[in-house]
Write an enzyme that holds these catalytic residues in place. Structure first.
Site, mmCIF file in Angstrom:
data_model
loop_
_atom_site.group_PDB
_atom_site.id
_atom_site.type_symbol
_atom_site.label_atom_id
_atom_site.label_comp_id
_atom_site.label_asym_id
_atom_site.label_seq_id
_atom_site.Cartn_x
_atom_site.Cartn_y
_atom_site.Cartn_z
ATOM 1 N N ASN A 156 0.697 -1.378 -0.002
ATOM 2 C CA ASN A 156 0.044 -0.369 0.789
ATOM 3 C C ASN A 156 0.361 1.723 0.461
ATOM 4 O OD1 ASN A 156 0.806 -1.039 2.818
ATOM 5 N ND2 ASN A 156 -0.838 0.620 3.384
ATOM 6 N N GLY A 232 2.684 -5.691 7.606
ATOM 7 C CA GLY A 232 1.975 -5.815 6.882
ATOM 8 C C GLY A 232 0.848 -6.325 7.277
ATOM 9 N N GLY A 233 -0.673 -7.616 6.900
ATOM 10 C CA GLY A 233 -1.571 -8.200 8.034
ATOM 11 C C GLY A 233 -1.136 -8.381 8.858
ATOM 12 N N GLY A 237 1.747 -11.687 9.622
ATOM 13 C CA GLY A 237 3.238 -11.687 11.056
ATOM 14 C C GLY A 237 2.760 -12.395 12.121
ATOM 15 N N GLU A 252 4.622 -4.144 11.970
ATOM 16 C CA GLU A 252 3.578 -3.074 12.031
ATOM 17 C C GLU A 252 2.811 -3.449 11.339
ATOM 18 O OE1 GLU A 252 4.103 0.199 12.717
ATOM 19 O OE2 GLU A 252 6.295 0.199 13.739
ATOM 20 N N CYS A 286 -2.845 1.561 6.869
ATOM 21 C CA CYS A 286 -3.280 0.768 7.848
ATOM 22 C C CYS A 286 -3.857 1.587 9.114
ATOM 23 C CB CYS A 286 -1.685 0.946 8.516
ATOM 24 S SG CYS A 286 -0.444 1.714 8.424
HETATM 25 P P1 NAP Z 1 0.111 -8.594 3.720
HETATM 26 O O1 NAP Z 1 -0.458 -9.757 2.630
HETATM 27 O O2 NAP Z 1 0.919 -9.080 4.942
HETATM 28 O O3 NAP Z 1 1.827 -9.036 2.573
HETATM 29 C C1 NAP Z 1 2.679 -8.437 3.238
HETATM 30 C C2 NAP Z 1 4.444 -8.640 2.868
HETATM 31 O O4 NAP Z 1 4.453 -9.593 3.183
HETATM 32 C C3 NAP Z 1 4.739 -9.166 1.343
HETATM 33 O O5 NAP Z 1 5.459 -8.985 0.677
HETATM 34 C C4 NAP Z 1 3.572 -10.329 1.246
HETATM 35 O O6 NAP Z 1 4.569 -11.067 -0.070
HETATM 36 C C5 NAP Z 1 4.929 -10.858 2.213
HETATM 37 N N1 NAP Z 1 4.567 -12.402 3.293
HETATM 38 C C6 NAP Z 1 2.773 -12.822 3.127
HETATM 39 N N2 NAP Z 1 3.470 -14.323 3.382
HETATM 40 C C7 NAP Z 1 4.863 -14.609 4.013
HETATM 41 C C8 NAP Z 1 5.016 -15.031 4.989
HETATM 42 N N3 NAP Z 1 4.730 -16.398 5.089
HETATM 43 N N4 NAP Z 1 6.364 -15.622 5.408
HETATM 44 C C9 NAP Z 1 7.150 -14.105 4.601
HETATM 45 N N5 NAP Z 1 6.315 -13.377 3.666
HETATM 46 C C10 NAP Z 1 5.384 -12.903 3.669
HETATM 47 O O7 NAP Z 1 0.401 -7.470 3.181
HETATM 48 P P2 NAP Z 1 -0.367 -6.651 2.160
HETATM 49 O O8 NAP Z 1 -1.294 -7.077 1.875
HETATM 50 O O9 NAP Z 1 0.819 -5.751 0.903
HETATM 51 O O10 NAP Z 1 -0.667 -5.409 3.335
HETATM 52 C C11 NAP Z 1 -1.726 -4.562 4.273
HETATM 53 C C12 NAP Z 1 -1.360 -5.005 5.279
HETATM 54 O O11 NAP Z 1 -0.601 -4.522 5.825
HETATM 55 C C13 NAP Z 1 -2.797 -4.173 5.922
HETATM 56 O O12 NAP Z 1 -3.465 -4.990 7.534
HETATM 57 C C14 NAP Z 1 -2.637 -2.574 6.638
HETATM 58 O O13 NAP Z 1 -2.556 -2.749 7.970
HETATM 59 C C15 NAP Z 1 -0.769 -3.498 6.807
HETATM 60 N N6 NAP Z 1 0.203 -2.638 6.361
HETATM 61 C C16 NAP Z 1 1.000 -1.624 8.356
HETATM 62 C C17 NAP Z 1 1.392 -0.950 8.559
HETATM 63 C C18 NAP Z 1 1.627 -0.501 9.521
HETATM 64 O O14 NAP Z 1 2.631 0.527 9.621
HETATM 65 N N7 NAP Z 1 1.746 -0.436 11.022
HETATM 66 C C19 NAP Z 1 1.220 0.033 7.351
HETATM 67 C C20 NAP Z 1 1.187 -0.285 5.582
HETATM 68 C C21 NAP Z 1 0.491 -1.398 5.517
HETATM 69 P P3 NAP Z 1 3.790 -11.500 -1.190
HETATM 70 O O15 NAP Z 1 3.213 -9.496 -1.930
HETATM 71 O O16 NAP Z 1 4.327 -12.094 -1.812
HETATM 72 O O17 NAP Z 1 2.780 -11.822 -0.596
#
Ligand code: NAP
Length: 477
Positions: A156, A232-233, A237, A252, A286
């Protein structure tokens, strides 16, 4: 200059490398192919970690003035090529061109602050003589880099959230391997290009493109990787936390942020802030405003004003300067949002505005009367949907705002200092904004959440603290 479809290479330990197997990066608004990037293998990741061992030594031995110069040069490069960076963010992700420019400005700030903070990594002298028997000792502690950091980033904010890991890592003398989101790897590669052009020594930074579920474990579980910095999500996490083993972890994660509007609030200000907080980046933020609690005495005017402004929010072509909101990151995500809204409506929620999907586009949506046990009331929607709840009693509003498993940031609109202070003390969040929505951040502030919103804090100074460890020095005289 616009990114052309040409087959991007990943940045592996200072070398631009391609692979036969590729990932297609598609524009979510029309599914057009934007570019391809290598689909790295587990061996690629392991090789990169091996090379990062040398990179960590190089990074740690770089004098602070050199770290500062490199980071500032990378920021200069981005400033010079701002439109290319913005276009790439907007093309591969779901931000409008105006939102994308905003992200590039912030990334430049993130890097400049990182360069500045490099000179402020300080320790303290230790009064060893406080302990009887230690009178003849003097010493201090200082902060040393952890070594190799594995950074995993979401789609995002595909540039600035990567900069939030790379900037502090380089500032504090670490090597860093980034695994960007598969949907949006191009902005992270552009960041690598900025650092390469700036003269960062090879092997200090890598951006390895590949599927998280294929190459993630190799990075997360490797004993040479001393810290995982994840944004990420919650689901990913938690999985990473379980697997990482004995290493530092920074998480995060997401939220479903609340905003409270009290009887004395400036309604026009509250409505404007809630609109941008709920719908910017199509709600994929987020800090997005998801639940708004409004005092009974103001609910009718607030609702009327918010719905009127929602109707004016323009949805369409991301590249148009007039568009307020683009698509979600994929049609699949838009269908998920649509299904979650429909579940709430089937349970009695009232749709005040929006609720329409066209491919990956989902219109800005306002719901009221949403049962508190619906998925959309409890979980993160990560889409352009906001829920309105009237309240009579302030204490109850705080309780309801807290009654979820997330706690990233919150907002409260009031001029009553006592009530603001009550909210500050009672709300379980990492940051609370008085007279603004939850969606406010500068890149220098401590940033992170309580409960399931995360672990540790980012914001350059805090990130540097997480990316270093104290080393004690004691001289026996
Ligand atoms: P996501 O699906 O959790 O993916 C985030 C990253 O993790 C991607 O690079 C993904 O790779 C990787 N990933 C997924 N499963 C993994 C695993 N088992 N092992 C290692 N890496 C893995 O999140 P998203 O859909 O990209 O982002 C949305 C989420 O991020 C929301 O929940 C949002 O609130 C959160 N977020 C938090 C913040 C903060 O600072 N608190 C900021 C921005 C976003 P792939 O893309 O290859 O699956």
């Amino acid at each position: 200059m616009k990114t052309q479809f040409g087959g991007q290479k990943m940045y592996a330990a200072g070398k631009w490398a391609d692979r036969e197997r590729v990932i297609e990066v598609r524009d979510p608004q029309d599914n057009q192919l934007v570019d391809t990037v290598p689909a790295a293998s587990v061996d690629d990741m392991l090789q990169c970690i091996e090379e990062a061992k040398e990179g960590a030594k190089t990074a740690a031995s770089m004098p602070v003035h050199e770290r500062m110069a490199v980071i500032n040069k990378a920021a200069d490069h981005i400033e010079t090529n701002l439109e290319e960076y913005a276009y790439t963010i907007s093309r591969e992700g779901s931000k409008t061109i105006r939102e994308a420019r905003g992200e590039v400005y912030r990334c430049i700030q993130t890097l400049r602050i990182s360069a500045e903070e490099a000179r402020r990594i300080q320790g303290e002298t230790i009064s060893f003589d406080q302990q009887p028997g230690s009178e003849n000792r003097v010493g201090y502690y200082y902060h040393v880099p952890v070594g190799i950091i594995g950074a995993i980033t979401p789609f995002n904010d595909p540039l600035n959230l990567v900069a939030h890991k790379v900037g502090p890592a380089v500032a504090s003398g670490n090597a860093i391997i980034v695994k960007p989101a598969t949907a949006t790897p191009l902005s992270a590669l552009l960041l690598a290009e900025a650092f390469a052009q700036a003269g960062l020594p090879p092997k200090v930074l890598s951006v390895i493109t590949g599927y998280g579920n294929e190459i993630g474990d190799a990075l997360v579980t490797h004993p040479a990787v001393r810290m995982i910095s994840f944004t990420g999500g919650l689901e990913a996490g938690e999985e990473i936390t379980r697997k990482a083993g004995l290493k530092k972890i920074s998480m995060e994660l997401g939220s479903n942020s609340p905003v409270i509007v009290l009887e004395d609030a400036d309604l026009a200000e509250a409505i404007e802030a809630s609109i941008s907080g709920a719908f910017s980046a199509a709600g994929q933020n987020c800090l997005s405003v998801q639940r708004i609690y409004i005092h009974d005495s103001r609910i009718d005017s607030f609702q009327e004003g918010l719905v009127a402004r929602t109707k004016q929010y323009t949805v369409g072509d991301k590249q148009s300067e007039l568009t307020d909101m683009g698509p979600l990151i994929s049609e699949k995500e838009a269908i998920r949002v649509e299904d979650t809204v429909e579940e709430a409506i089937s349970r009695g929620a009232v749709l005040l505005e929006g609720g329409k999907r066209d491919g990956a586009f989902y219109t800005p949506t306002v719901l009221t009367n949403v049962p508190e046990d619906c998925k959309i009331a409890k979980e993160e929607i990560f889409g352009p949907v906001v829920l309105l709840y009237p309240f009579e009693d302030f204490e109850t509003a705080i309780e309801k705002a807290n009654n979820v498993r997330f706690g990233l940031q919150a907002g409260i609109f009031t001029n009553d200092v006592r009530k603001a202070h009550q909210a500050i003390e009672r709300m379980d969040v990492g940051g609370i904004m008085i007279n603004d929505s939850s969606d406010y951040r500068i890149d220098a502030m401590p940033f992170g959440g309580m409960k399931n919103s995360g672990l540790g804090r980012e914001g350059i100074k805090c990130s540097i603290k997480e990316m270093t460890e104290p080393k004690v020095v004691c001289y026996k005289l």
